[in-house]
Design an enzyme around this catalytic site. Sequence first.
Site, PDB file in Angstrom:
ATOM      1  N   HIS A  10       9.194  -2.447  12.126  1.00 58.82           N
ATOM      2  CA  HIS A  10       8.294  -3.453  12.677  1.00 58.82           C
ATOM      3  C   HIS A  10       8.113  -3.206  14.175  1.00 58.82           C
ATOM      4  CE1 HIS A  10       6.162  -7.280  12.839  1.00 58.82           C
ATOM      5  NE2 HIS A  10       6.694  -7.377  14.053  1.00 58.82           N
ATOM      6  N   GLY A  44      -8.706  -7.767  18.752  1.00 51.33           N
ATOM      7  CA  GLY A  44      -9.012  -7.924  17.334  1.00 51.33           C
ATOM      8  C   GLY A  44      -7.836  -7.750  16.398  1.00 51.33           C
ATOM      9  N   HIS A 103       1.745  -6.387  13.512  1.00 48.83           N
ATOM     10  CA  HIS A 103       2.515  -5.205  13.108  1.00 48.83           C
ATOM     11  C   HIS A 103       1.573  -4.041  13.390  1.00 48.83           C
ATOM     12  CE1 HIS A 103       5.553  -3.344  10.140  1.00 48.83           C
ATOM     13  NE2 HIS A 103       4.774  -2.339  10.522  1.00 48.83           N
ATOM     14  N   HIS A 126      -0.748  -1.098  13.400  1.00 42.80           N
ATOM     15  CA  HIS A 126      -1.349  -0.411  12.271  1.00 42.80           C
ATOM     16  C   HIS A 126      -2.602   0.316  12.726  1.00 42.80           C
ATOM     17  CE1 HIS A 126      -3.060  -4.488  12.377  1.00 42.80           C
ATOM     18  NE2 HIS A 126      -4.146  -3.997  11.802  1.00 42.80           N
ATOM     19  N   CYS A 152       5.350  -6.007   6.715  1.00 41.49           N
ATOM     20  CA  CYS A 152       6.751  -5.762   6.356  1.00 41.49           C
ATOM     21  C   CYS A 152       6.983  -6.116   4.888  1.00 41.49           C
ATOM     22  CB  CYS A 152       7.697  -6.565   7.260  1.00 41.49           C
ATOM     23  SG  CYS A 152       7.794  -5.943   8.960  1.00 41.49           S
ATOM     24  N   ASN A 200      -6.251  -1.878  16.738  1.00 38.99           N
ATOM     25  CA  ASN A 200      -6.542  -3.098  17.486  1.00 38.99           C
ATOM     26  C   ASN A 200      -5.244  -3.578  18.115  1.00 38.99           C
ATOM     27  OD1 ASN A 200      -9.218  -3.082  16.511  1.00 38.99           O
ATOM     28  ND2 ASN A 200      -8.574  -4.108  14.644  1.00 38.99           N
ATOM     29  N   CYS A 215       6.255 -11.230   8.323  1.00 39.39           N
ATOM     30  CA  CYS A 215       5.197 -10.251   8.570  1.00 39.39           C
ATOM     31  C   CYS A 215       4.645  -9.730   7.242  1.00 39.39           C
ATOM     32  CB  CYS A 215       5.744  -9.092   9.409  1.00 39.39           C
ATOM     33  SG  CYS A 215       4.577  -7.728   9.589  1.00 39.39           S
ATOM     34  N   ASP A 259      -7.236  -0.627   2.424  1.00 36.46           N
ATOM     35  CA  ASP A 259      -7.562  -1.953   2.954  1.00 36.46           C
ATOM     36  C   ASP A 259      -8.135  -2.815   1.836  1.00 36.46           C
ATOM     37  OD1 ASP A 259      -9.250  -4.064   4.411  1.00 36.46           O
ATOM     38  OD2 ASP A 259      -8.258  -3.053   6.083  1.00 36.46           O
ATOM     39  N   HIS A 280      -6.240   1.721  11.290  1.00 33.92           N
ATOM     40  CA  HIS A 280      -7.272   1.765  10.260  1.00 33.92           C
ATOM     41  C   HIS A 280      -7.880   3.159  10.276  1.00 33.92           C
ATOM     42  CE1 HIS A 280      -7.774  -2.644   9.570  1.00 33.92           C
ATOM     43  NE2 HIS A 280      -7.293  -2.708  10.810  1.00 33.92           N
TER      44      HIS A 280
END
Length: 114
Positions: free
Chosen positions: A46, A93, A98, A100, A7, A87, A4, A30, A102
């Site tokens: 994770h 998308g 993992h 997350h 990770c 997402n 990952c 990002d 945005h």
Amino acid sequence: MSDCIFCKIVNGEIPSNKIYEDEYVYAFYDISPEAPVHFLVIPKEHIKSANFITKENSNVVAHIFEVINKITSELGISEDGYRVVNNCGVLGGQTVDHMHFHVLGGRELKWPPG
């Protein structure tokens, strides 16, 4: 999880532009920003996606939003507004398995995105 990318970022195997870290979460900018301010906040544990939030790990999601509040205040975007995006799954998308979030800000964000 050994393969990952997130990770590996948390473990320091892949460099990132870190904004924040504590024992539960990691936040970093990002690499392909979609707004003047664009960072991600991820759990260190994770968790594949929002579909895998359980009674045992749901506290990390609340903590993630506390961290988002802290970071957006420090970056000066909390007053004008920002967007938080998660997402979930391929059709949603999600490109990294993992969970997350945005966080985008620093400009007017239209809906639908673009």
